[in-house]
Structures are given as C-alpha cells and as structure tokens.
Design a protein around this motif. Structure first.
Motif, short mmCIF file in Angstrom:
data_model
loop_
_atom_site.label_atom_id
_atom_site.label_comp_id
_atom_site.label_asym_id
_atom_site.label_seq_id
_atom_site.Cartn_x
_atom_site.Cartn_y
_atom_site.Cartn_z
N GLU A 1 -6.53 -3.50 19.82
CA GLU A 1 -5.90 -2.62 20.77
C GLU A 1 -7.86 -2.68 21.39
OE1 GLU A 1 -3.51 0.30 20.81
OE2 GLU A 1 -2.91 0.61 18.27
N ARG B 1 0.85 -0.93 0.15
CA ARG B 1 0.52 0.30 -0.03
C ARG B 1 0.78 0.93 0.22
NH1 ARG B 1 -1.86 -0.07 5.02
NH2 ARG B 1 -3.35 -0.43 5.46
N GLY C 1 2.84 -1.84 10.98
CA GLY C 1 1.98 -3.47 10.11
C GLY C 1 0.59 -4.02 11.10
N LYS C 2 0.64 -3.98 12.27
CA LYS C 2 -0.23 -4.58 13.30
C LYS C 2 -1.68 -4.57 12.49
CE LYS C 2 0.80 -2.81 17.01
NZ LYS C 2 1.93 -0.91 16.50
N THR C 3 -2.23 -3.42 12.08
CA THR C 3 -3.69 -3.62 11.84
C THR C 3 -3.88 -3.67 10.58
OG1 THR C 3 -4.10 -1.53 13.02
CG2 THR C 3 -5.90 -1.92 11.18
N THR C 4 -2.77 -3.61 9.80
CA THR C 4 -3.05 -4.29 8.37
C THR C 4 -2.98 -5.64 8.32
OG1 THR C 4 -1.82 -2.51 7.67
CG2 THR C 4 -2.12 -3.93 6.28
N SER D 1 4.26 1.80 15.87
CA SER D 1 3.04 2.42 15.37
C SER D 1 4.11 2.04 13.73
CB SER D 1 3.50 3.86 15.94
OG SER D 1 2.25 4.37 15.20
N GLY D 2 2.86 2.20 13.03
CA GLY D 2 3.27 1.56 12.04
C GLY D 2 3.58 0.57 11.62
N HIS E 1 -0.44 -1.69 21.98
CA HIS E 1 0.76 -1.30 22.43
C HIS E 1 1.40 -1.38 23.41
CE1 HIS E 1 1.53 0.87 18.75
NE2 HIS E 1 0.32 1.24 19.41
N1 LIG Z 1 -6.05 3.55 5.39
C1 LIG Z 1 -4.80 4.01 4.64
N2 LIG Z 1 -3.73 4.01 3.41
C2 LIG Z 1 -1.87 4.81 3.16
N3 LIG Z 1 -1.71 4.30 4.24
C3 LIG Z 1 -2.33 3.55 5.65
C4 LIG Z 1 -3.45 3.58 5.14
N4 LIG Z 1 -3.71 2.37 7.01
C5 LIG Z 1 -2.42 2.66 7.12
N5 LIG Z 1 -1.47 2.49 6.16
C6 LIG Z 1 -0.35 2.77 6.31
O1 LIG Z 1 0.08 1.31 6.50
C7 LIG Z 1 1.32 1.29 7.34
C8 LIG Z 1 0.47 0.21 8.78
O2 LIG Z 1 0.01 0.80 9.21
P1 LIG Z 1 -1.05 0.22 10.33
O3 LIG Z 1 -2.60 0.92 11.04
O4 LIG Z 1 -1.05 -1.88 9.31
O5 LIG Z 1 0.08 -0.50 11.48
P2 LIG Z 1 -0.16 -0.55 13.43
O6 LIG Z 1 1.24 -1.02 13.28
O7 LIG Z 1 -1.34 -1.29 13.21
O8 LIG Z 1 0.45 0.76 13.66
P3 LIG Z 1 -0.05 2.01 15.52
O9 LIG Z 1 0.44 1.06 16.39
O10 LIG Z 1 0.18 2.37 14.78
O11 LIG Z 1 -2.32 1.16 15.14
C9 LIG Z 1 1.73 2.76 7.50
O12 LIG Z 1 2.49 3.41 7.71
C10 LIG Z 1 0.55 3.20 7.95
O13 LIG Z 1 0.85 4.18 7.64
#
Ligand SMILES: Nc1ncnc2c1ncn2[C@@H]1O[C@H](COP(=O)(O)OP(=O)(O)OP(=O)(O)O)[C@@H](O)[C@H]1O
Length: 356
Positions: free
Chosen positions: A158, A12, A38-41, A35-36, A191
């Motif tokens: 979370e 992405r 990729g956990k939610t992804t 943060s960032g 977190h």
């Molecule tokens: N809808 C989106 N459009 C574009 N980029 C996105 C989108 N959602 C997340 N990202 C990017 O994808 C990457 C992974 O994001 P993700 O939300 O999976 O991380 P995370 O580990 O869950 O973070 P956090 O702990 O802050 O929730 C990050 O670089 C984020 O900026």
C-alpha cells in the motif's frame, strides 16, 4: 526457472496463512483482498520476517526457503516499501539511498542507483532531509531506495495509502514507468481497484489467509464472476497504444487488437502504450448500429454470457469484440427489451469521457 513459486503456512493466534501459488517472474502482480485477509503477512513471510513460517519460497530459480534452506531476511534480495516511507530522518536523500547501495555487492551498483534516481525523478531532492519533503516525495525516495539495490523482488505494501488523492495521482505515473521499464518483479498490495487495474499484469486475491483467485488481470477482471464485490469498479482493463491524436478536438485514438477507442487526449504521445479501464456501468448495449448519438465509441460485439449482478434488477453481460472482452452492467428490463441471449450480435457504446 522463471517464476515465483510459493507454498507457505504461518499461524499467528487466531489467524492462519495457508497459501500455495505460482506467479510470473516479471511484471506487477496486484495483491487484493479484504482487510485482515493476510496480504501484509504474506509479504512479511516472503521477506523472511516471520520466522515461524513453514514451506517454500523460490524466486526465479533462487531458493529462499524450503525444507532445508531458510535465508534470513537480509540475505533475501528484496526491496520492501511500506505505507509510510521509513527513511532515516538524520540522513539526507542521497545518504538514504547510499545506505542500501553501499552494502550491495553488485558491480553495476552505480548504474542501478542512477536509474532509480532517474525513474523516480528525485535528482533535485538529493540534498534534502526527509523532514523537508512532501509525503509523496518521501514515498518516491523510499521506492527509489528499494530499486537502487536492484532487488530480485520488489514488495510494495500500500505505498500510496497514506497520501491524499492529489499526491497519489502524482506518484502513479512513476509506478507506471517502473512497470514498463523495470525487469524486477513487483508484488503490489493495495485496497484501490484503480491502482491495481492500472499497474498490474497479474492478480492474486486473498481471503481469510487463503488464495481465492490467481490469474492474468485481463481475464480475471473480465469474467462474469468478479473475484470480489467490486461494486461500481466492476470493469475490464485494456492495453492500447495511442494511434492518433486529433488536436482540433483534443481527442486521442487508442488502438487495441480488435478495434479503436476514442478518448480525451491526456498528453500521451503517439506510439506509447496506454492501459485503460472500462467500467461495466459505462458500457451500454443497442440492437442496431447507433446513429445520431453523442457517444463516440460503437463496437460490434457478440453476447458471450449473462450473469446475475449485485442487485436483483441488474445483469452483468460479457461481450466479445474480436478476442477482447467487455462487461456491461444493465437492467434486466433493458436486457429483456433487447432480447439479449448468448451469441446475439449487438453494438456496445462507450462514452469517451468515461474511459479512465
Ligand atoms: N502483529 C500482529 N499480532 C497479532 N495479529 C496480527 C498482527 N498483525 C496482523 N495480525 C492479524 O493477522 C491477520 C492478517 O493481517 P494482515 O495485516 O496480514 O492483513 P491485511 O490483509 O494486510 O490487512 P489490511 O488490508 O487491513 O492491511 C489479521 O487477522 C490481523 O489482525
């Protein structure tokens, strides 16, 4: 065929998730990472919400995705709870719960629903609308709703993050109960080191869209190379059973495979499981058996390894009590005065009040 097998790639804009891992098919896996990372992804890909993800997802023998198959999100048997409870505002709690259950084809849906209501203790809330619930109650309803359909996998992203510390403390025991009673595998993103340490059996750590660690929580946290900079939270988890309670002193004796630890009585009944966290900063080391000390817990240990720590004046020492590992953070000066080296027998001391 028990286990969760994942091999996924998803791109992405400037971020790429590229992961290949196996997880146990039961219990709680904590997902940790900056943060960032990729956990939610990752959770969204597992749930089938990212249509461009490539690779395979197999959950306890059921193929959700591979080269040939790609189940859409609604066909993946998943419970998904986000930071904010996304309940229907125009429905009361009972109707919110029924919304998912009515679509379930399980013959046992009534009993799953009843169990979810009991586990989260939301019986008294059934007639209320979400607007008339506290944030913690809303989140309990959201978790119950996802459990009520008896999913093959529960994703918690979370779930406590939007709550204040008092509400978090209220909900944690419910999550601990799910951990102990439910056979549904759970992926738990947080977190909070404390939440992960308290609830997880297994740990998956992500960084920059890749897996940097994957292993059982006890051995992952008791290693000398902490998977991430845990700072003050560096320490071990230990599964104990309450063996005795001294009412006179309000103390509880926690038994583990290689000894006992005394801690404050927290009202957990004798015979119950009790996971504790022992932080490296709360473990001190002495050469001789401690005598005349206020510290209640002294265990004979062997130095298993010594590593540099986050500060140049500090060391992280791994100590073995029987087959159980503890970590102690101490100054290089103290280590030198004690002449610590691998294999040396020492006593470790743990303050009862420090045990979480
Ligand atoms: N809808 C989106 N459009 C574009 N980029 C996105 C989108 N959602 C997340 N990202 C990017 O994808 C990457 C992974 O994001 P993700 O939300 O999976 O991380 P995370 O580990 O869950 O973070 P956090 O702990 O802050 O929730 C990050 O670089 C984020 O900026």
């Amino acid at each position: 065929m028990e286990g969760i097998s994942v091999n996924l790639r998803f791109k992405r804009s400037s971020f790429t998730l590229n992961v290949k891992f196996e997880l146990p098919g039961k219990g709680v896996t904590g997902i940790f990472g900056p943060s960032g990372s990729g956990k939610t992804t990752l959770l969204r890909c597992l749930a089938g919400l990212e249509k461009n993800s490539k690779g395979s997802v197999i959950v306890n023998g059921n193929v959700w995705q591979d080269e040939k198959i790609r189940l859409p999100a609604f066909k993946r048997s998943i419970g998904y709870v986000f930071q904010e409870a996304n309940l229907f505002r125009h429905l009361n709690v009972r109707e919110n719960l029924m919304y998912g259950v009515e679509r379930s084809r399980s013959a046992e849906k009534e009993s799953h629903l009843r169990r979810a209501i009991e586990s989260l203790d939301i019986g008294p809330l059934l007639d209320r609308r979400p607007d008339h619930l506290s944030g913690g109650e809303r989140q309990r309803v959201a978790i119950a709703r996802s459990l009520a359909v008896n999913p093959s996998l529960l994703l918690l992203d979370e779930p406590l993050a939007s709550l204040d510390s008092v509400r978090k403390k209220e909900i944690l025991p419910y999550l601990e109960r799910i951990h102990l009673e439910s056979r549904i595998p759970v992926l738990y993103v947080s977190h909070s080191h404390d939440e992960i340490a308290r609830l997880s059996d297994h740990l998956l750590i992500l960084d920059g869209g890749s897996v940097i660690r994957n292993g059982p929580i006890a051995s992952t946290l008791s290693g000398l190379n902490p998977p991430v900079n845990l700072g003050e939270n560096c320490g071990i988890v230990l599964d104990t059973v309450v063996g005795a309670i001294e009412e006179e002193w309000s103390m509880a004796r926690l038994d583990f495979s290689d000894g006992v630890i005394w801690t404050l009585d927290r009202g957990i009944p004798i015979g119950s499981k009790n996971r504790i966290v022992v932080l490296a900063k709360d473990v001190s080391v002495t050469a001789d058996r401690p005598d005349q000390t206020s510290i209640q817990n002294a265990l004979l240990a062997k130095v298993d390894g010594i590593a540099e720590d986050e500060h140049p004046g500090l060391l992280l020492v791994r100590l073995k009590v029987g087959k159980t590992f503890f970590l102690s953070r101490l100054t290089k000066r103290a280590s030198s005065l004690l002449g610590l080296s691998q294999g040396k027998e020492v006593w470790i001391q743990i303050k009862s009040v420090a045990i979480k």
